[in-house]
Design an enzyme around this catalytic site. Structure first.
Site, PDB file in Angstrom:
ATOM      1  N   THR A 149       0.868  -1.192   0.000  1.00 29.16           N
ATOM      2  CA  THR A 149       0.000   0.000   0.000  1.00 29.16           C
ATOM      3  C   THR A 149       0.899   1.235   0.000  1.00 29.16           C
ATOM      4  O   THR A 149       1.342   1.649  -1.079  1.00 29.16           O
ATOM      5  CB  THR A 149      -0.977   0.000   1.198  1.00 29.16           C
ATOM      6  N   LYS A 171       4.223  -6.762   3.845  1.00 31.50           N
ATOM      7  CA  LYS A 171       3.941  -5.361   3.568  1.00 31.50           C
ATOM      8  C   LYS A 171       3.576  -4.681   4.873  1.00 31.50           C
ATOM      9  O   LYS A 171       3.132  -5.337   5.829  1.00 31.50           O
ATOM     10  CB  LYS A 171       2.818  -5.187   2.544  1.00 31.50           C
ATOM     11  N   THR A 182      -0.618  -3.139  10.641  1.00 34.23           N
ATOM     12  CA  THR A 182      -1.376  -3.341   9.401  1.00 34.23           C
ATOM     13  C   THR A 182      -0.389  -3.907   8.500  1.00 34.23           C
ATOM     14  O   THR A 182       0.258  -3.229   7.734  1.00 34.23           O
ATOM     15  CB  THR A 182      -1.885  -2.122   8.662  1.00 34.23           C
ATOM     16  N   GLU A 264       5.998   4.961   7.426  1.00 36.52           N
ATOM     17  CA  GLU A 264       5.642   6.200   6.730  1.00 36.52           C
ATOM     18  C   GLU A 264       6.381   7.403   7.317  1.00 36.52           C
ATOM     19  O   GLU A 264       6.257   7.705   8.492  1.00 36.52           O
ATOM     20  CB  GLU A 264       4.142   6.438   6.813  1.00 36.52           C
ATOM     21  N   ASN A 387      -0.576  10.907   6.598  1.00 37.71           N
ATOM     22  CA  ASN A 387      -1.772  10.352   7.204  1.00 37.71           C
ATOM     23  C   ASN A 387      -2.919  11.341   7.328  1.00 37.71           C
ATOM     24  O   ASN A 387      -4.027  10.971   7.712  1.00 37.71           O
ATOM     25  CB  ASN A 387      -1.444   9.739   8.561  1.00 37.71           C
ATOM     26  N   THR A 392      -8.995  10.576   0.963  1.00 35.63           N
ATOM     27  CA  THR A 392      -9.658  11.575   0.100  1.00 35.63           C
ATOM     28  C   THR A 392      -8.742  12.056  -1.012  1.00 35.63           C
ATOM     29  O   THR A 392      -7.546  11.823  -0.981  1.00 35.63           O
ATOM     30  CB  THR A 392     -10.115  12.777   0.939  1.00 35.63           C
TER      31      THR A 392
END
Lengths: 392, 392
Positions: A149, A171, A182, A264, A387, A392
């Site tokens: 992702t 991942k 996750t 991230e 994040n 959106t």
């Protein structure tokens, strides 16, 4: 990438199904074992767990898994009864191609929560991916890419020992809280190992790897690690089985560290060693609390040797201790000894944080022999930016 | 500032002692009660608690407090035996000026952890501040300014009822985790209330205010709230005592909300209402877990209506429930009903987050009548910047 090895007897595909909005982005993977494989799994401990977790969990452990199907971009979580039906349908589509019962197929998903899967895309994509599976590195690499992702690259770890190979890929880059991240992890071996042994070995390995990492402590709805052993190689027992468990643990720890390195926005891999506690569980509770402190993580990002944040995080972990029980090192620098601060070179301490990609805190207590090693990332402005604008 | 009222019979000072590096920054406050005051306190639950917390805690509750001395810029935490001696010395310096035993003086500190107090500065500053105390708003305002660290302004809340006044002021902008924040709070009343009643009333009020807020969940070493009642006004009992408890609770909630509104880098005050749980404690555990999720907080910052992050945070809170037990509202919008997602207008939902300074999530369970209201801030790039460079 350093040298790596592929377990025998598995075929792979990773295709562009159209699940994701980016064109040319691989988003659907299928793994097929040439022969029925012993299979074990560990899953998220979140009460709200995704449909594919519920479906796979009820099928494991088992002696005869044939395939795994994985989609990225949509988590199929918080999707109600329809989500469960959709996850089962994904396994039926694979099973129809292979001519096996759907129960022999496992499923995992990762991506946005709360959106129904676009089933027309999968009705076409899953059979296509299943028909395209192939042995070898290119096909494996396609599968490893298709599960990503926000990861910046694929994460692979392999070990070889005494005639068997363990190949893992994973991942995960955020919503990483222990129990588990996750994250999806797939560990394949050509050794022959019984399902109950596999399950025990995977549980221990996951505890020291995927359950000992945190990006922001947010336990995902979709965490899944599968371990498959298809017996293309030697049957294992006794010392050889112990060696196998050791190799699986190494593969899992290497994958877990790669997840944190790729967290991230992260600029640091922070290793927190806690020792001298009453139990391993108490050591882990302290390490986890430090690893999840936004103030510790921003201090590392800013190369600010604000060690009081580390000590105070230990203090609110819920583990009972007195300040005099505790000493703290950052790298080689002893900053706090038996409850009292030591003079230290703040410029050198800041430089240590600034110039090292991997940094290390050690907390030593005087209460026993319990210990834990935990991995986390720093908290950066880039993490917040990434994040603040995801769905959106 | 809206209208506010000062409890009778207290005098204040807030001076520039030189503890802080910024010139002209007030950093030392003294509060004196004209008559011996009943006094109660609640403190951090961190195992690593600052020297002033240890000193004040052993002196409370008591019927005869005369003064409070507070310094900002240095937390006097993780400072060992020397820190305890320094905190006691601060109270001795006040007591010598007032001609009372040191035990009648309370002490609090806030600032950087792990640095010894510069006692020569305090040996001069504390007597000076004690001699300068004066009644009235200007002196009160000086004291309220002197306790601030990264706050952008003073935080005051007052209530009047049936002849008594409750005046509270507080500081806190980060290291705000429940039980309690890095926050100091001082609530003064001219009512006459017994110390044991005061302690009980303060404990309940703190639970619903300072212990129901979070900026990043990092429980500080220094959290302290004092409640003093000097009896300049009427003695309270029965219904009047209940009314007093009600007013104290309101003052504490108002101060707690002001701390979150002023949280470092914050752009939103997020209220999380959880209802329909088995117990209030379970509701609070769920609300707190959501309030501390970096992914929920960054989504609010980014006006991203990614409600799956809220539901998944509830799921890893440790409270047992099934998805079908849960419905979720953001503002007036029902997004998730009895475990299934509802279609919603993503643009309108994003606009709700974008255009409101105060936003609201409600989680409704079907398990009982337990409920909790919890307050948090969003997580912004500015928060990370502020905390990446604090001590250095």
């Amino acid at each position: 990438m350093s040298e790596w090895h592929l377990a025998r007897g598995y075929r792979f595909a990773g295709i562009v199904s159209g699940l994701r909005t980016e064109p040319d982005r691989r988003d659907l993977a299928v793994i097929v074992s040439d022969s029925p494989a012993a299979a074990a799994g560990v899953f998220t401990q979140n009460r709200v767990c995704a449909a594919p977790v519920q479906v796979s969990r009820e099928r494991l452990p088992r002696p005869d898994a044939r395939a795994i199907v994985i989609c990225s971009g949509n988590a199929n979580a918080c999707t109600g009864e329809q989500g469960l039906a959709d996850a089962r349908r994904m396994t039926e589509l694979v099973a129809a191609e292979l001519g096996c019962p759907p129960e022999q197929v496992l499923v995992a998903s990762t991506g946005v929560i709360g959106r129904p899967l676009p089933m027309p895309v999968l009705e076409a994509g899953v059979p296509k991916a299943t028909r395209e599976v192939a042995p070898g590195r290119d096909a494996f690499s396609n599968a490893a890419h298709a599960i990503l992702t926000t990861d910046t690259g694929i994460k692979i770890a392999t070990r070889r020992h005494a005639g068997f190979t363990v190949t893992g890929f994973a991942k995960g880059a955020a919503m990483i809280g222990p129990n588990m991240a996750t994250m999806l992890g797939f560990v394949l071996t050509d050794a022959a190992v019984a399902p109950t042994d596999l399950q025990r070995i995977l549980k221990i390995a996951a505890e020291q790897s995927f359950n000992s990492i945190s990006v922001e402590g947010h336990t995902s709805t979709n965490d899944t690690v599968f371990l498959l052993a298809n017996g293309s190689g030697p049957p294992l027992a006794g010392a050889e089985l112990d060696a196998f468990a050791h190799e699986v643990r190494h593969v899992c720890i290497e994958l877990a560290r790669k997840i944190i390195i790729d967290a991230e926005g992260a600029e640091h891999l922070v290793t927190i060693d806690v020792e001298g506690c009453r139990t391993d569980a108490e050591a882990k509770q302290i390490a986890k609390t430090i690893a999840e402190s936004a103030l510790v993580k921003t201090a590392v990002f800013g190369a600010d040797p604000n060690w009081g944040r580390v000590v105070s995080a230990a203090g609110y972990s819920g583990v009972a201790f007195e300040e005099k029980d505790l000493s703290l090192w950052m790298g080689d620098m002893l900053l706090y000894r038996s409850g009292a601060p030591l003079p230290f070179d703040a410029a050198a301490a800041s430089a240590y944080l600034k110039h090292n990609r991997e940094v290390h805190f050690k907390l030593k207590f005087t209460l026993g022999s319990g210990r834990s090693t935990f991995y986390t990332s720093d908290l950066t402005t880039e993490y917040v930016r990434l994040n603040a604008d995801y769905t959106t």
